[in-house]
Enzyme design. Structure first.
Site, PDB file in Angstrom:
ATOM      1  CG  ASP A   1      39.413  -9.199 -21.166  1.00 17.49           C
ATOM      2  OD1 ASP A   1      38.638  -8.313 -21.575  1.00 17.49           O
ATOM      3  OD2 ASP A   1      40.453  -8.935 -20.517  1.00 17.49           O
TER       4      ASP A   1
ATOM      5  CG  HIS B   1      41.520  -6.699 -31.663  1.00 10.84           C
ATOM      6  ND1 HIS B   1      42.278  -5.873 -30.859  1.00 10.84           N
ATOM      7  CD2 HIS B   1      41.823  -6.336 -32.935  1.00 10.84           C
ATOM      8  CE1 HIS B   1      42.999  -5.044 -31.612  1.00 10.84           C
ATOM      9  NE2 HIS B   1      42.740  -5.308 -32.866  1.00 10.84           N
TER      10      HIS B   1
ATOM     11  CB  THR C   1      46.538   1.576 -27.282  1.00  7.34           C
ATOM     12  OG1 THR C   1      46.912   0.832 -28.442  1.00  7.34           O
ATOM     13  CG2 THR C   1      46.557   3.058 -27.624  1.00  7.34           C
TER      14      THR C   1
END
Length: 208
Positions: free
Chosen positions: A22, A39, A124
């Site tokens: 994002d 990513h 994570t």
């Protein structure tokens, strides 16, 4: 804010490897130069036909919309490649795709972990390949490995079994400011950095 504070304190010694797509770390003030978006970033797109490796920002007029609402002619044109007129695609790593250096800074992230004196892992699950490889590399070298997470996870287990590991059970928003403050106290004093202009993900980094 805590991550930005840590970058300001460490300067060139700092590398950020976010898993999210994002771009919120950049919005918060992290510098593009020291952020490896492994990513990708949803705010950027590239040609789905791979006619060019360049990135383009997603047009600003695109935002939340009702499901099933068709694109206008103008919106469709904004999602076409300027070079070949094919469709653009989000600049993100899909689940059936592979990491690479050119787009996702795979080798750069591994190199950063292999050279780090401290690897701070926040929130994570350890389920994705690259972050887990980074943690394993750091632990194997005897680097300090700190895991911040409220839930048990493979990185936390690795940190517990590491010679210089530490597990901080807690949510990032609650635990991270204290962890960062301690890191800054040990590793370096804050230094001012001017805000960076918007640029494509991972542009201008060593090895790119």
């Amino acid at each position: 804010a805590a991550v930005v504070d840590l970058e300001r304190a460490l300067g060139a010694r700092f590398t950020l490897v976010p898993q999210n797509v994002d771009g919120l770390h950049l919005v918060a003030g992290s510098s593009p130069e020291r952020t490896l978006q492994v990513h990708g970033n949803l705010h950027w797109m590239r040609c789905a036909r791979e006619c060019t490796g360049g990135l383009a920002p997603v047009p600003e007029e695109f935002g939340p919309r009702p499901g099933g609402e068709p694109l206008t002619e103008s919106e469709s044109a904004g999602l076409r490649c300027a070079a070949c007129s094919g469709w653009m695609r989000p600049h993100v790593l899909w689940f059936d795709e592979y990491y690479d250096e050119e787009r996702y800074r795979f080798q750069s992230a591994l190199r950063a972990a292999s050279e780090a004196g401290l690897l701070l892992v926040v929130g994570t699950s350890g389920a994705t390949n690259l972050p887990m490889q980074m943690a394993q590399l750091a632990a194997a070298r005897g680097a300090a490995l700190v895991d911040v997470d409220p839930e048990p996870n493979p990185v936390a287990e690795l940190a517990r079994n590491s010679r210089a590991g530490c597990v901080v059970p807690g949510r990032a928003g609650e635990a991270l400011p204290g962890v960062v403050a301690r890191c800054i106290e040990i590793l370096g004093a804050p230094a001012h950095r001017s805000p960076a202009a918007r640029q494509p993900p991972n542009e201008g980094l060593p090895g790119g």
